[in-house]
Write an enzyme that holds these catalytic residues in place. Structure first.
Site, PDB file in Angstrom:
ATOM      1  N   ILE A 155       0.841  -1.206   0.000  1.00 40.38           N
ATOM      2  CA  ILE A 155       0.000   0.000   0.000  1.00 40.38           C
ATOM      3  C   ILE A 155       0.867   1.243   0.000  1.00 40.38           C
ATOM      4  CG2 ILE A 155      -1.687   1.331   1.326  1.00 40.38           C
ATOM      5  CD1 ILE A 155      -2.817  -1.365   2.306  1.00 40.38           C
ATOM      6  N   ARG A 235      -4.857   0.779  10.647  1.00 42.10           N
ATOM      7  CA  ARG A 235      -5.693   0.293  11.732  1.00 42.10           C
ATOM      8  C   ARG A 235      -5.859   1.431  12.733  1.00 42.10           C
ATOM      9  NH1 ARG A 235      -6.914  -3.126   8.728  1.00 42.10           N
ATOM     10  NH2 ARG A 235      -6.903  -5.412   9.007  1.00 42.10           N
ATOM     11  N   GLU A 264     -15.163   1.096  16.172  1.00 43.02           N
ATOM     12  CA  GLU A 264     -15.953   1.329  14.957  1.00 43.02           C
ATOM     13  C   GLU A 264     -17.376   0.833  15.131  1.00 43.02           C
ATOM     14  OE1 GLU A 264     -13.710  -0.431  11.734  1.00 43.02           O
ATOM     15  OE2 GLU A 264     -12.100   1.049  11.915  1.00 43.02           O
ATOM     16  N   HIS A 281     -14.230   2.819   7.158  1.00 42.43           N
ATOM     17  CA  HIS A 281     -13.355   1.658   6.934  1.00 42.43           C
ATOM     18  C   HIS A 281     -13.620   1.073   5.540  1.00 42.43           C
ATOM     19  CE1 HIS A 281     -10.973  -1.635   9.239  1.00 42.43           C
ATOM     20  NE2 HIS A 281     -10.622  -1.603   7.975  1.00 42.43           N
TER      21      HIS A 281
END
Length: 333
Positions: A155, A235, A264, A281
């Site tokens: 990423i 995260r 969340e 998310h």
């Protein structure tokens, strides 16, 4: 018959429409449980007869593993395995795999969208116009600005590739150092404090481990520029959320864009901040990434049942690539 259980948000499950049919063709019994509608106790009861468990963000901890005497294989429907007790699974003879890199492009796209939102106040301008206000916000160009990358895996490298097209300077911090990719992308590795002090934008894409828990805390936020913008698509627990909220409330940094949170859905305290951009998310939520993960999932289940080597095994110390897993299931056919 081999019993396969998938717990995933129905939203993601609908994006993988062929998975159930593919697994059924292997002669397995497939069950899907919507993770948003399944309480923990019901999952612990159901999983006692399951042989293969596919999961999203649910916890495959000691309690769950102990509740599943027939469990032989846990597969993460995604990349990060911080919600799986891989060490305990290994002790119990349970194999664990994931699907690394399959959502990297999707997450990198979102990260850069959040970066642009922070540079040009796009969400705030949209909300203002829709509320009847015609208010122009002065933003910042990306050309020549410094992007700090915390994490330089798949990423991080894809984010760097996008940033290079915007002529950004790039610094990176992380335990994994791909020097060949860094040279190609004009990224320089540096210590964390240096990255934080020099960056106009800081993007977090590192995995969650004991050493990255609250990596960005009150002390480290204080090292950032007052004009800096923080993006977290990794995260939630990598950032001390209370420390970040305080910094945003006191304008210690210019703003933050968060796709992940410690809890969340997130608390009303952070979503109420004008200098915070919040998404649900959604980093890996693209049809392309889900279908890539769907194919890896199917292929690995097929290998497992047919006693072939698994791809993408993960566990402390590594798992042999040739699992011999089919022996567990021979009596079920």
């Amino acid at each position: 018959m081999v019993k396969v259980l998938l717990t995933l948000s129905e939203f993601f499950y609908r994006a993988a429409p062929q998975l159930k049919e593919k697994i059924a063709r292997l002669g397995a019994e497939f069950t899907f449980l919507d993770s948003n509608k399944t309480v923990r106790q019901d999952l612990l009861t159901y999983i006692k007869d399951v042989h293969i468990y596919l999961l999203g963000i649910e916890k495959a901890d000691r309690e769950l593993i102990d509740a599943a005497p027939n469990l032989r294989y846990i597969m993460k429907f995604g990349a990060g395995v911080d919600n799986i007790d891989t060490e305990y699974a290994r002790e119990k003879g349970i194999y664990v795999t994931n699907a690394p890199g399959q959502n990297a492009s999707s997450v990198a796209d979102l990260a850069f969208g959040l970066l642009l939102s922070g540079a040009r106040y796009i969400p705030q301008s949209d909300a203002a116009v829709k509320s009847g206000l015609w208010h122009v916000s002065m933003g910042y160009e990306l050309d020549g600005k410094t992007l700090g990358l915390i994490g330089f895996g798949e990423i991080g490298k894809k984010i760097a590739r996008r940033a290079s097209d915007f002529n950004m300077n790039m610094l990176a911090y992380g335990t994994y150092k791909d020097y060949k990719a860094a040279k190609r992308l004009n990224v320089r590795f540096s210590e964390l404090d240096d990255v934080l002090a020099k960056s106009d934008f800081v993007c977090i894409s590192t995995s969650l481990r004991p050493d990255t828990y609250h990596l960005i805390n009150e002390e480290r936020i204080a090292k950032m520029k007052k004009t800096a913008f923080l993006i977290n698509i990794a995260r939630g627990e990598v950032v001390d959320e209370n420390a970040l909220i305080q910094a945003l409330e006191e304008n210690m940094i210019r703003g933050a864009a968060l796709d992940v949170f410690e809890s969340e859905p997130p608390s009303s305290r952070i979503i109420g901040l004008a200098n915070a951009v919040c998404t649900a998310h959604t980093g890996g939520a693209t049809y392309e990434s889900i279908r890539r993960i769907e194919e890896i999932t199917y292929q690995n289940i097929k290998r497992f049942i047919e006693n072939e080597p698994l791809a993408f095994c993960v566990a402390p110390g590594g798992i042999p690539t040739s699992t011999g897993a089919g022996r567990w299931f021979s009596h079920l056919y």
